[in-house]
Write a protein that holds these residues in place. Structure first.
Motif, PDB file in Angstrom:
ATOM      1  N   LEU A   1      43.552   8.376 -17.515  1.00  0.00           N
ATOM      2  CA  LEU A   1      42.393   9.221 -17.773  1.00  0.00           C
ATOM      3  C   LEU A   1      41.576   8.753 -18.977  1.00  0.00           C
ATOM      4  O   LEU A   1      40.552   9.360 -19.301  1.00  0.00           O
ATOM      5  CB  LEU A   1      42.845  10.662 -17.998  1.00  0.00           C
ATOM      6  CG  LEU A   1      43.534  11.353 -16.808  1.00  0.00           C
ATOM      7  CD1 LEU A   1      43.960  12.768 -17.196  1.00  0.00           C
ATOM      8  CD2 LEU A   1      42.607  11.382 -15.600  1.00  0.00           C
ATOM      9  N   SER A   2      42.036   7.687 -19.621  1.00  0.00           N
ATOM     10  CA  SER A   2      41.367   7.218 -20.836  1.00  0.00           C
ATOM     11  C   SER A   2      39.895   6.910 -20.592  1.00  0.00           C
ATOM     12  O   SER A   2      39.036   7.208 -21.424  1.00  0.00           O
ATOM     13  CB  SER A   2      42.086   5.974 -21.377  1.00  0.00           C
ATOM     14  OG  SER A   2      41.410   5.450 -22.488  1.00  0.00           O
ATOM     15  N   ARG A   3      39.599   6.336 -19.458  1.00  0.00           N
ATOM     16  CA  ARG A   3      38.228   5.937 -19.144  1.00  0.00           C
ATOM     17  C   ARG A   3      37.276   7.118 -19.179  1.00  0.00           C
ATOM     18  O   ARG A   3      36.110   6.987 -19.546  1.00  0.00           O
ATOM     19  CB  ARG A   3      38.210   5.272 -17.769  1.00  0.00           C
ATOM     20  CG  ARG A   3      36.841   4.920 -17.231  1.00  0.00           C
ATOM     21  CD  ARG A   3      36.966   4.300 -15.865  1.00  0.00           C
ATOM     22  NE  ARG A   3      35.674   4.062 -15.264  1.00  0.00           N
ATOM     23  CZ  ARG A   3      35.496   3.597 -14.036  1.00  0.00           C
ATOM     24  NH1 ARG A   3      36.550   3.304 -13.298  1.00  0.00           N
ATOM     25  NH2 ARG A   3      34.285   3.413 -13.556  1.00  0.00           N
ATOM     26  N   TRP A   4      37.747   8.288 -18.786  1.00  0.00           N
ATOM     27  CA  TRP A   4      36.892   9.465 -18.717  1.00  0.00           C
ATOM     28  C   TRP A   4      36.946  10.321 -19.974  1.00  0.00           C
ATOM     29  O   TRP A   4      36.001  11.050 -20.252  1.00  0.00           O
ATOM     30  CB  TRP A   4      37.291  10.331 -17.510  1.00  0.00           C
ATOM     31  CG  TRP A   4      37.002   9.660 -16.212  1.00  0.00           C
ATOM     32  CD1 TRP A   4      35.798   9.606 -15.547  1.00  0.00           C
ATOM     33  CD2 TRP A   4      37.920   8.911 -15.423  1.00  0.00           C
ATOM     34  NE1 TRP A   4      35.925   8.880 -14.394  1.00  0.00           N
ATOM     35  CE2 TRP A   4      37.222   8.441 -14.278  1.00  0.00           C
ATOM     36  CE3 TRP A   4      39.265   8.594 -15.542  1.00  0.00           C
ATOM     37  CZ2 TRP A   4      37.820   7.680 -13.294  1.00  0.00           C
ATOM     38  CZ3 TRP A   4      39.877   7.827 -14.575  1.00  0.00           C
ATOM     39  CH2 TRP A   4      39.157   7.377 -13.459  1.00  0.00           C
ATOM     40  N   LEU A   5      38.020  10.209 -20.723  1.00  0.00           N
ATOM     41  CA  LEU A   5      38.219  11.133 -21.835  1.00  0.00           C
ATOM     42  C   LEU A   5      37.995  10.526 -23.208  1.00  0.00           C
ATOM     43  O   LEU A   5      37.650  11.250 -24.147  1.00  0.00           O
ATOM     44  CB  LEU A   5      39.641  11.714 -21.770  1.00  0.00           C
ATOM     45  CG  LEU A   5      39.998  12.541 -20.533  1.00  0.00           C
ATOM     46  CD1 LEU A   5      41.433  13.037 -20.628  1.00  0.00           C
ATOM     47  CD2 LEU A   5      39.040  13.709 -20.354  1.00  0.00           C
TER      48      LEU A   5
ATOM     49  N   SER B   1      44.766  11.799 -22.771  1.00  0.00           N
ATOM     50  CA  SER B   1      44.773  10.387 -22.364  1.00  0.00           C
ATOM     51  C   SER B   1      45.913   9.621 -23.017  1.00  0.00           C
ATOM     52  O   SER B   1      46.358   8.601 -22.489  1.00  0.00           O
ATOM     53  CB  SER B   1      43.434   9.726 -22.703  1.00  0.00           C
ATOM     54  OG  SER B   1      43.337   9.465 -24.086  1.00  0.00           O
TER      55      SER B   1
ATOM     56  N   PRO C   1      34.873  17.187 -20.920  1.00  0.00           N
ATOM     57  CA  PRO C   1      34.373  15.864 -20.515  1.00  0.00           C
ATOM     58  C   PRO C   1      33.177  15.895 -19.575  1.00  0.00           C
ATOM     59  O   PRO C   1      32.471  14.891 -19.450  1.00  0.00           O
ATOM     60  CB  PRO C   1      35.592  15.217 -19.837  1.00  0.00           C
ATOM     61  CG  PRO C   1      36.455  16.360 -19.422  1.00  0.00           C
ATOM     62  CD  PRO C   1      36.256  17.416 -20.469  1.00  0.00           C
ATOM     63  N   LEU C   2      32.906  17.014 -18.923  1.00  0.00           N
ATOM     64  CA  LEU C   2      31.729  17.114 -18.054  1.00  0.00           C
ATOM     65  C   LEU C   2      30.524  17.709 -18.779  1.00  0.00           C
ATOM     66  O   LEU C   2      29.450  17.838 -18.190  1.00  0.00           O
ATOM     67  CB  LEU C   2      32.056  17.955 -16.814  1.00  0.00           C
ATOM     68  CG  LEU C   2      33.099  17.376 -15.864  1.00  0.00           C
ATOM     69  CD1 LEU C   2      33.230  18.245 -14.621  1.00  0.00           C
ATOM     70  CD2 LEU C   2      32.752  15.946 -15.466  1.00  0.00           C
TER      71      LEU C   2
ATOM     72  N   TYR D   1      29.493  15.937 -24.700  1.00  0.00           N
ATOM     73  CA  TYR D   1      30.829  15.395 -24.955  1.00  0.00           C
ATOM     74  C   TYR D   1      30.783  14.169 -25.870  1.00  0.00           C
ATOM     75  O   TYR D   1      31.644  14.002 -26.734  1.00  0.00           O
ATOM     76  CB  TYR D   1      31.486  15.036 -23.622  1.00  0.00           C
ATOM     77  CG  TYR D   1      32.955  14.681 -23.701  1.00  0.00           C
ATOM     78  CD1 TYR D   1      33.899  15.624 -24.069  1.00  0.00           C
ATOM     79  CD2 TYR D   1      33.406  13.398 -23.382  1.00  0.00           C
ATOM     80  CE1 TYR D   1      35.255  15.320 -24.124  1.00  0.00           C
ATOM     81  CE2 TYR D   1      34.755  13.079 -23.429  1.00  0.00           C
ATOM     82  CZ  TYR D   1      35.672  14.041 -23.806  1.00  0.00           C
ATOM     83  OH  TYR D   1      37.009  13.723 -23.860  1.00  0.00           O
TER      84      TYR D   1
ATOM     85  N   TRP E   1      37.132  18.043  -9.336  1.00  0.00           N
ATOM     86  CA  TRP E   1      35.879  18.029 -10.095  1.00  0.00           C
ATOM     87  C   TRP E   1      35.326  19.444 -10.223  1.00  0.00           C
ATOM     88  O   TRP E   1      34.892  19.863 -11.297  1.00  0.00           O
ATOM     89  CB  TRP E   1      34.883  17.112  -9.389  1.00  0.00           C
ATOM     90  CG  TRP E   1      33.583  16.967 -10.118  1.00  0.00           C
ATOM     91  CD1 TRP E   1      33.288  16.129 -11.143  1.00  0.00           C
ATOM     92  CD2 TRP E   1      32.376  17.711  -9.865  1.00  0.00           C
ATOM     93  NE1 TRP E   1      31.986  16.288 -11.550  1.00  0.00           N
ATOM     94  CE2 TRP E   1      31.402  17.259 -10.776  1.00  0.00           C
ATOM     95  CE3 TRP E   1      32.029  18.707  -8.955  1.00  0.00           C
ATOM     96  CZ2 TRP E   1      30.108  17.766 -10.805  1.00  0.00           C
ATOM     97  CZ3 TRP E   1      30.744  19.214  -8.975  1.00  0.00           C
ATOM     98  CH2 TRP E   1      29.798  18.755  -9.897  1.00  0.00           C
TER      99      TRP E   1
END
Length: 796
Positions: A703-707, A697, A756-757, A761, A24
């Motif tokens: 990583l799809s959930r985050w990106l 993703s 993404p952070l 975004y 992170w």
């Protein structure tokens, strides 16, 4: 033992936590600086990047060169990885970062040798334009250097961002050519397969200029010609091919295109023209465009707002306070398939000047963790030879405007200071870009249309099919701006384009037909513009969001006529199908089951009819050759399903009703196999669910959930103004009057930042999904970053 296990699990948990926190922190380290002051190399005077609550940038500088630098800096801060992918794909250099998996993509792009062409184009640009590109390049590289840590994507793929170069900006423009043009003239070749076999009158009937759905701004709709009689053409003795699969429900995806229109000041409350634009492209995270307001305060004042293309230093579409403009893909004929006649000696081909040797180029693709791959490109005087196709046993060379030095220039930047609509139209005719329908309006209320981009002059050959240029070159030069077709201030005060045919006669001969879209979308927009006498930006958004099923309504009636009581009697599946269609929501709405069923019916019938008509063609060509189905095939198709001539029905079907019923049964079988459950569960939203993904993703689904953007059901479809699919649709929407930007509207999918952070975004994405109006201009500044040059109020 239990204590040992507990301690082990606790240790592993701590290790996982440490790894997660470290990851992170690593990802967070590449967030850009948004506030404060930075000393940078390459500026002449201070510049400012101010961002509002959505991250939308207002970039200010004292001169145009510093503005280009600061724009590059902002692009690199928010879109570094995206910019790298754009240039790598267009240049055929993805494998250097991703390894063997992308060699096939790189091979396709290397045919066009865009990096070499970009270098040649740089040599033709003016000193002022080169200075701007160099400043932009410096800004990008300073922005990259200013990131504390390289973007997270590079840690996943094991690479580093390479410095930006001057030629990369030209390559970014080439990337748009690849999206918007037929880069291999494959339409010509595939039409040619049918042209070789079909009688001339049958070919003309199956490949018409247009249909009853046409809505040009010059000319009229095209009536479908008479159906060929049996003595001219018959397929009744042929059976359909055994290997034909059901068409399925997806059908052809919407064309890479757009909607744009304008109304004159006579139709607005403030007397200014009102311009609307929504450019349709494939969706990804982040979005292809970057919203920005660009301002200079030097000798030449600039204040232009709109969407920029990361990798280039200008606003693509927007408003400068005096003129507003937007684009749709023109689908003129910008590439031609040339039959290459072999010369007498090996390695030569025939030209009107005698035999000529092919020019050979060796392109080397560097591949991460593997040996380099070499690609041999054979070029003729007309263009490169397509290694993947032949026609009538001969090679095909590709003549495409993107292969010429005239393909790219920076004249689009002159729109920033255009004072009137006429100024903008004259500039548009000089642009080096993929040719577009340019629609604009000015603060005086004037509106107009023309083609922006380079138009070739063509000789005496049929540009719709492969042609032999060995006796005389097919292209003889370039159209001068005075020859470009234009429409200015039509009497009704309305102009519209939507990737369909816009003009006819001489103007159409200049532009050509490169695969125009069926004009149902254009017609629905036109009718929406004539449904009111005055307009606001919100009215324009209503038309942009129009998902009414106008085009499919006749197909619904045809379907219901087919499913008579006698047909559905004793067949619960067909009875349910009919009931759901009777009760449909007449729009491409997520909850509409009937819309989806009618749409699938049309696609299946369309494919079966075309396959039947093309059976004699397929028997005469090889298995790997597929004849083209025209976007205008709707005309003859509609005639056939209503006239029902038996001689144009394949032998497999005892009647036209039998073909339609078999189509419905095939659709039911596909749904049952792929989904299960009842037909009543097959809502349009089940299929038309957003699939807007980050490139990473797609390779790492975890990583799809985050990106990725939320997978929500969407309104819209092809052949209506809200042209929207799971991963395709409006890459932006705006409606604005020049000089009244404060009341304009703008929407964009995803968000400004590719990080993404970042709080930016996804900011604004929900407004795009729901159609909630968002302001055209950036809001009040929440962050301000000042860039200062070395030696000015700071020490190195």
């Amino acid at each position: 033992m239990k204590k040992w296990i507990v301690r082990l699990l606790a240790g592993l948990s701590l290790l996982v936590a440490v790894v997660v926190v470290a990851a992170w922190l690593l990802v967070r380290g590449s967030l850009p600086a948004l506030d404060g002051e930075l000393v940078v190399k390459g500026l002449e005077a201070p510049a400012t990047i101010e961002r509002d609550a959505a991250g939308i940038a207002t970039i200010s500088a004292g001169n145009r060169r510093d503005l280009a630098f600061a724009t590059g800096y902002a692009h690199a801060q928010d879109r570094c990885f995206q910019m790298d992918l754009i240039r790598r794909q267009a240049a055929g250099e993805l494998s250097e970062l991703f390894g063997p998996a992308t060699v096939g993509v790189d091979t396709r792009y290397r045919l066009h040798r865009f990096r070499a062409r970009a270098r040649a184009i740089i040599d033709t640009q003016s000193a002022d334009d080169i200075a701007l590109i160099e400043a932009y390049t410096d800004g990008v590289n300073e922005g990259l250097n200013g990131l504390g840590v390289k973007p997270f994507e590079y840690f996943l793929v094991g690479g580093t961002p390479a410095p930006w170069t001057v030629e990369d900006t030209i390559i970014v423009v080439f990337s748009m050519y690849m999206q918007l043009n037929d880069d291999r003239a494959r339409r010509d070749v595939r039409r040619g397969y049918a042209h070789q076999v079909l009688p001339p009158e049958v070919f003309s009937w199956m490949y018409p200029l247009g249909t009853r759905w046409d809505a040009p701004i010059i000319g009229d709709a095209v009536e479908t010609g008479p159906t060929p009689p049996p003595e001219v053409y018959s397929v009744r003795e042929f059976e359909k091919a055994d290997d034909l699969e059901p068409a399925g429900e997806a059908g052809r995806p919407p064309l890479n295109g757009s909607n744009n229109w304008a109304v004159s000041g006579a139709l607005t409350a403030n007397g200014r023209a009102l311009v609307a634009n929504d450019m349709h492209l494939g969706h990804a995270v982040p979005n292809i465009w970057y919203q920005a307001r660009l301002v200079t305060s030097g000798e030449t004042m600039r204040d232009v707002t709109g969407v920029t293309l990361p990798g280039a230093p200008f606003v693509v579409a927007g408003s400068n306070g005096r003129v507003a403009w937007g684009y749709t893909n023109s689908y003129g004929d910008w590439s031609d398939a040339v039959i290459v006649q072999p010369g007498r000696a090996e390695g030569t081909y025939r030209t009107q000047d005698g035999d000529e040797a092919f020019v050979l180029h060796t392109e080397t693709i560097r591949v991460k963790d593997a040996e380099p791959v070499t690609v041999e490109v054979r070029e003729t005087r007309w263009g490169p030879v397509d290694p993947g196709v032949t026609f009538d046993g001969k090679d095909i060379a590709i003549s495409w405007i993107a292969h010429h030095p005239e393909a790219v220039n920076l004249n689009i930047m002159q729109l920033e200071t255009a004072e009137t609509l006429v100024d903008a139209l004259e500039l548009a005719n000089t642009f080096g870009m993929p040719p577009q329908n340019f629609v604009g309006g000015d603060a005086g209320g004037n509106i107009g249309w023309t083609i922006a981009g380079t138009i070739p002059v063509k000789g005496d050959f049929d540009p719709m099919v492969p042609a032999d240029w060995s006796e005389a070159d097919g292209w003889t030069g370039w159209r001068s701006p005075e020859e470009y077709p234009r429409v200015v201030n039509p009497a009704d005060g309305r102009i519209w384009t939507a990737n369909a045919r816009v003009v006819d006669n001489e103007a159409l001969a200049i532009i050509g037909d490169g695969g125009y879209d069926l004009a149902a979308r254009a017609q629905q927009i036109r009718d929406g513009l004539f449904a009111k006498d005055t307009f606001t930006p919100e009215d324009m958004l209503d038309i942009q969001r129009d998902s009414r099923a106008v085009f499919l309504a006749p197909w619904r009636e045809l379907l219901l006529d087919t499913l008579s009581d006698a047909v559905v009697d004793g067949d619960p599946d067909l009875a349910e199908y009919r009931q759901l269609v009777e009760d449909w929501i007449p729009a491409a709405a997520p909850d509409s089951v009937g819309y989806r069923l009618v749409r699938a019916f049309r696609w299946e019938v369309r494919q079966r009819v075309f396959d039947g008509l093309m059976t004699p063609v397929r028997t005469a060509i090889s298995d790997d050759q597929r004849p083209l189905i025209s976007n205008q095939f709707e005309g003859p198709l509609w005639s056939l399903v209503n006239e029902r001539p038996m001689h144009l029905l394949a032998a497999d079907y005892e009647s036209w009703d039998a073909l339609k019923v078999e189509s419905l049964r095939a659709i039911i079988d596909v749904y049952r196999e792929n989904y299960g459950g009842s037909l009543s569960d097959r809502s349009w939203g089940e299929y038309n669910t957003a699939r807007i993904q980050h490139p990473v993703s797609q390779a790492v689904p975890l990583l799809s959930r985050w990106l990725d953007m939320p997978a929500v059901p969407l309104y819209g479809d092809a052949n209506l103004p809200l042209a929207q699919g799971p991963s395709f649709g409006a890459s932006e929407r705006f409606s604005v009057s020049p000089g009244d930007e404060a009341n304009g509207l703008m929407q964009m999918p995803t968000g400004q930042s590719g990080h993404p952070l970042s709080p930016f975004y996804q900011r604004g994405h929900e407004d795009w999904v729901s159609g909630t109006p968002s302001p055209f201009l950036p809001g009040e500044g929440q962050h301000a970053l000042t860039l200062r040059p070395y030696g000015l109020d700071a020490s190195p």
